[in-house]
Design a protein around this motif. Structure first.
Motif, PDB file in Angstrom:
ATOM      1  N   SER A  11       0.844  -1.191   0.000  1.00  0.00           N
ATOM      2  CA  SER A  11       0.000   0.000   0.000  1.00  0.00           C
ATOM      3  C   SER A  11       0.883   1.244   0.000  1.00  0.00           C
ATOM      4  N   GLN A  12       0.296   2.326  -0.449  1.00  0.00           N
ATOM      5  CA  GLN A  12       1.010   3.606  -0.446  1.00  0.00           C
ATOM      6  C   GLN A  12       1.084   4.130   0.987  1.00  0.00           C
ATOM      7  N   ASP A  15      -2.159   5.677   2.164  1.00  0.00           N
ATOM      8  CA  ASP A  15      -3.341   4.852   1.934  1.00  0.00           C
ATOM      9  C   ASP A  15      -3.984   4.419   3.256  1.00  0.00           C
ATOM     10  N   ARG A  18      -7.257   1.902   3.886  1.00  0.00           N
ATOM     11  CA  ARG A  18      -7.209   0.439   3.840  1.00  0.00           C
ATOM     12  C   ARG A  18      -7.313  -0.175   5.224  1.00  0.00           C
ATOM     13  N   GLN A 118       1.833   2.393   7.479  1.00  0.00           N
ATOM     14  CA  GLN A 118       2.191   1.594   6.310  1.00  0.00           C
ATOM     15  C   GLN A 118       2.959   0.339   6.724  1.00  0.00           C
TER      16      GLN A 118
END
Length: 158
Positions: A11-12, A15, A18, A118
């Motif tokens: 994932s970024q 992000d 999520r 992240q």
């Protein structure tokens, strides 16, 4: 360790949709989420309590408060990015992730809460891939399907 050109983080860094729960922990109490990550990255060699206390002592609480006023740059005035970058590097090395788009230190320096989230998503993804479980929701299954699934898992274990 050789990196595949095609492999990227799952994932970024921004992000957060999520995993809203980790985003909330990362925003309001990143020391706990960071400590959980460190405990997983080091396979338990660094205790949860030790990682949490170091994060706090290096300015984690002050950085969090400053982040609400200044945004992610609130951590610029703490030592937290220096401490956190070493664990991001270990996670990358352990899972073969690229150091991109910025260095580990720069990522934590510019946006520590997002980086911690992240890393948490990446750890959870790796753990969910390594633990066998039911393919779908167990809530929606009937008793016959559940029994069949349990029997299949038991056969695989033999």
């Amino acid at each position: 360790m050789g990196l595949s050109k095609d492999y990227r983080w799952s994932s970024q860094i921004s992000d957060i949709t999520r995993d809203p729960a980790s985003a909330a922990w990362g925003a309001f109490c990143p020391c706990l989420l960071f400590a959980r990550n460190v405990h997983s990255i080091t396979d338990g060699d660094v205790s949860f309590v030790r990682a949490c206390l170091f994060h706090l002592l290096l300015g984690g609480c002050w950085g969090t408060a400053a982040s609400f006023v200044c945004g992610p740059i609130g951590y610029w005035f703490t030592c937290v990015p220096c401490y956190a970058a070493q664990y991001r590097r270990r996670l990358r090395q352990k899972q073969g992730l690229p150091e991109m788009p910025y260095s580990d230190f720069t990522t934590h320096f510019l946006c520590h809460p997002f980086a911690v989230c992240q890393e948490h998503r990446e750890i959870n993804l790796k753990q969910s891939q390594s633990v066998p479980g039911p393919g779908g929701s167990t809530i929606d299954r009937g008793p016959d399907e559940t029994v069949t699934h349990v029997e299949a898992v038991q056969k695989m274990e033999r």
